[in-house]
Design a protein around this motif. Structure first.
Motif, PDB file in Angstrom:
ATOM      1  N   THR A   1     -17.032 -36.669  48.181  1.00 35.61           N
ATOM      2  CA  THR A   1     -16.540 -35.892  47.042  1.00 35.61           C
ATOM      3  C   THR A   1     -15.300 -35.092  47.386  1.00 35.61           C
ATOM      4  N   ALA A   2     -15.342 -34.327  48.469  1.00 31.33           N
ATOM      5  CA  ALA A   2     -14.211 -33.469  48.839  1.00 31.33           C
ATOM      6  C   ALA A   2     -12.986 -34.294  49.195  1.00 31.33           C
TER       7      ALA A   2
ATOM      8  N   CYS B   1      -9.598 -35.641  38.548  1.00 27.38           N
ATOM      9  CA  CYS B   1     -10.635 -35.315  39.528  1.00 27.38           C
ATOM     10  C   CYS B   1     -12.016 -35.484  38.925  1.00 27.38           C
TER      11      CYS B   1
ATOM     12  N   THR C   1      -9.277 -32.175  52.868  1.00 23.52           N
ATOM     13  CA  THR C   1      -9.499 -31.035  51.986  1.00 23.52           C
ATOM     14  C   THR C   1      -8.338 -30.850  51.019  1.00 23.52           C
TER      15      THR C   1
END
Length: 600
Positions: A362-363, A397, A461
């Protein structure tokens, strides 16, 4: 406990890692290798050298406090560790948040013979094959359990841990299928150098298959289904087909029809999936080679997942590979003293996926999407994407899109974590853009004379994405383009048809009239120096190469020993040389000269 709970407990285990923790906390005296004795060899040198005199008081002053805090906090953990080492599994991540650990200041050791604290602690888990740690070459305990869990996680019938990277897996697969002298193997031409080395070790006859070249980008992907079908029909006695998927730019295609062709002919499909260890683990990622029917798959777990460098896996499915022979070949090419920290990192990397599933990505995917949104505001830097996907418009996103793109014969899947960009003004080459990015603190995976490959992963990140975007903004300001820049390759199919693209990847030579070569004999017999001459690259066309020429990265040989040198290859080497590429294999590392066989 129900079956689902049992399954979850099994997935949460990391047998090798837990065994190393147990060894560390057991505080047993080492009368075995390795010789550093759990890092103890360096303890006597703490504050010993002249350079350390001024640091000694700082070290000894903090050591007593750390020892006191550590002994208090780890008393219970030590008891658990002893239990684990005698066969009870502990899930306690010991010493990971020990505040006293920060008292070891790296400055204490900057000019010392003593490594920093983190390195010394790793040495405490660097063990060998002793009671409780199992044996990679005859696994019966924690290694066997860890490999079984890996097979379950990645969809294999059997998985093998590799401590020599994907190279060890590629070598062992080829040595398994080449079970008699001069075995014929069908091989994609633009493979990693380890595959060429495997052909040499196996004394194989390689039938090279030309890769399909994307007409938009000019990048080579993999052989088309038609090419594979023609090769299988022409050489039905071949021992197998070896392909690479994805390529170094994250480009690929559906392997399913190729697997079906191989299996109908009774031969295994072998896949170097070094850059696709994460495939199949999330709906936005392409399908894994195993799920498409591959028989033997090599993955660099350290490249796109979370293992230490050199950590990789070999996965097997189906009846077409001789597994007892494969184990023997693995024992031949892997160290008899494998790294336990590397194996433990494979174990932990698998556990991360097994426990968190798609959520583990996910990140990282959010970071990729944030970068692509920001890149849309910097039109100078274009994103390499398939022609039927609009440029600069990454999905919002959290929105999932299919990884496969129908209608592209040889390029139907793109790894979202491989972000390939280029300077659309032509001011900066790929190599130049890489240098500029590195000067801004962002280190790319690789570059060619046009593109830069930026590798995101599940560990990336949003901060990474923002720093990269800030670097590109800075580069744009410092490298303003001319008023009338020369147009580069367009991204639309119509543009590609009217203006055939320049071949721009480090390996991209469309040499043959036929997509399928005649068998090429490989062996370990060296070319005698007396039979070679050294020529300027420009004068080498027409001769046969006496050494490999391997642009690195990505490590795909432009030439192998004995191969006829064409004018196209000469031009390719010169272009890469002038753009600043690095080379392996060649004696003259700046690629001004080349050893060739004296007789044309």
């Amino acid at each position: 406990m129900n079956e689902n709970d049992k399954s979850k407990v099994g997935k949460e285990k990391a047998p090798i890692y837990e065994a190393l923790l147990a060894y560390r906390h057991s505080k047993q005296r080492s009368f075995h290798v390795p010789g550093h004795k759990n890092g103890q060899v360096y303890h006597q040198w703490i504050g010993h050298t002249k350079q350390d005199t001024e640091r000694k008081q700082k070290w000894t002053g903090t050591f007593a406090e750390k020892k006191r805090v550590t002994e208090t906090g780890q008393k219970r953990e030590h008891e658990q560790g002893k239990a684990v080492f005698t066969g009870v599994n502990s899930m306690n991540p010991v010493d990971e948040q020990n505040p006293a650990g920060r008292l070891y200041d790296a400055d204490c050791f900057q000019n010392s013979v003593v490594p920093v604290r983190a390195y010394l602690e790793m040495m405490e888990m660097d063990v060998t094959e002793i009671t409780g740690t199992d044996d990679l070459h005859h696994p019966e305990g924690v290694i066997r359990e860890a490999q079984e869990l890996a097979a379950d996680c990645f969809g294999a019938e059997e998985s093998f841990f590799l401590v020599g990277g994907s190279t060890a897996g590629n070598l062992s697969l080829l040595l398994t299928v080449c079970d008699e002298p001069e075995s014929i193997v069908l091989v994609q031409r633009n493979v990693h150098k380890s595959v060429i080395h495997g052909l040499m070790l196996g004394g194989a006859r390689a039938v090279f298959l030309e890769p399909w070249v994307d007409p938009v980008s000019g990048l080579a992907v993999m052989p088309s289904v038609e090419t594979v079908q023609a090769a299988v029909q022409k050489y039905p006695e071949a021992k197998g087909l070896f392909v690479t998927l994805p390529n170094y730019y994250g480009m690929g295609a559906d392997l399913t029809p190729i697997a079906e062709i191989c299996h109908e002919a009774g031969m295994p499909l072998l896949v170097d999936e070094a850059h696709g260890a994460h495939y199949g683990q999330h709906s936005e990622l392409p399908a894994s080679a195993l799920s498409c029917g591959a028989d033997g798959v090599v993955q660099s777990t350290h490249k796109m997942l979370a293992a230490f460098t050199m950590g990789a896996m070999l996965h097997v499915r189906g009846p077409r590979l001789n597994r007892s022979l494969l184990r023997q070949r693995l024992a031949m090419v892997q160290s008899s003293s494998p790294s336990y920290p590397v194996m433990a990192s494979l174990d932990l990397s698998r556990r991360l996926l097994h426990v968190h599933g798609a959520e583990a990505f996910t990140a990282g995917l959010a970071a990729v999407k944030a970068f692509k949104r920001g890149l849309a505001e910097l039109p100078r830097f274009q994103l390499l994407q398939p022609a039927d996907v609009p440029l600069q418009q990454g999905p919002p996103c959290g929105h999932e899109v299919p990884a496969a793109m129908p209608g592209r014969a040889g390029y139907t899947a793109q790894d979202p974590f491989k972000v390939v960009i280029y300077d659309d003004t032509g001011v900066l080459s790929g190599y130049g853009l890489q240098q500029q990015l590195e000067a801004c603190g962002c280190v790319p995976e690789m570059s060619d004379e046009r593109n830069v490959v930026l590798l995101f992963s599940l560990g990336s990140t949003l901060q990474d994405a923002e720093q990269l975007l800030e670097a590109l903004r800075h580069i744009h300001e410092d490298n303003m383009p001319p008023e009338h820049p020369l147009p580069l390759i367009g991204s639309a199919q119509s543009v590609a048809e009217n203006n055939p693209p320049k071949y721009v990847s480090t390996w991209n030579i469309k040499e043959q009239n036929s997509a399928v070569s005649e068998p090429v004999v490989f062996s370990l017999q060296p070319i005698k120096e007396t039979d070679t001459i050294e020529l300027p690259i420009e004068d080498s066309a027409g001769y046969r190469a006496a050494e490999m020429v391997i642009p690195y990265p990505p490590g795909i040989p432009l030439l192998y020993p004995g191969e006829r040198i064409s004018s196209k290859v000469v031009a390719r080497i010169r272009t890469l040389r002038e753009e600043g590429a690095r080379f392996h294999g060649i004696s003259d590392h700046i690629a001004r000269t080349l050893k060739v066989m004296e007789q044309r």
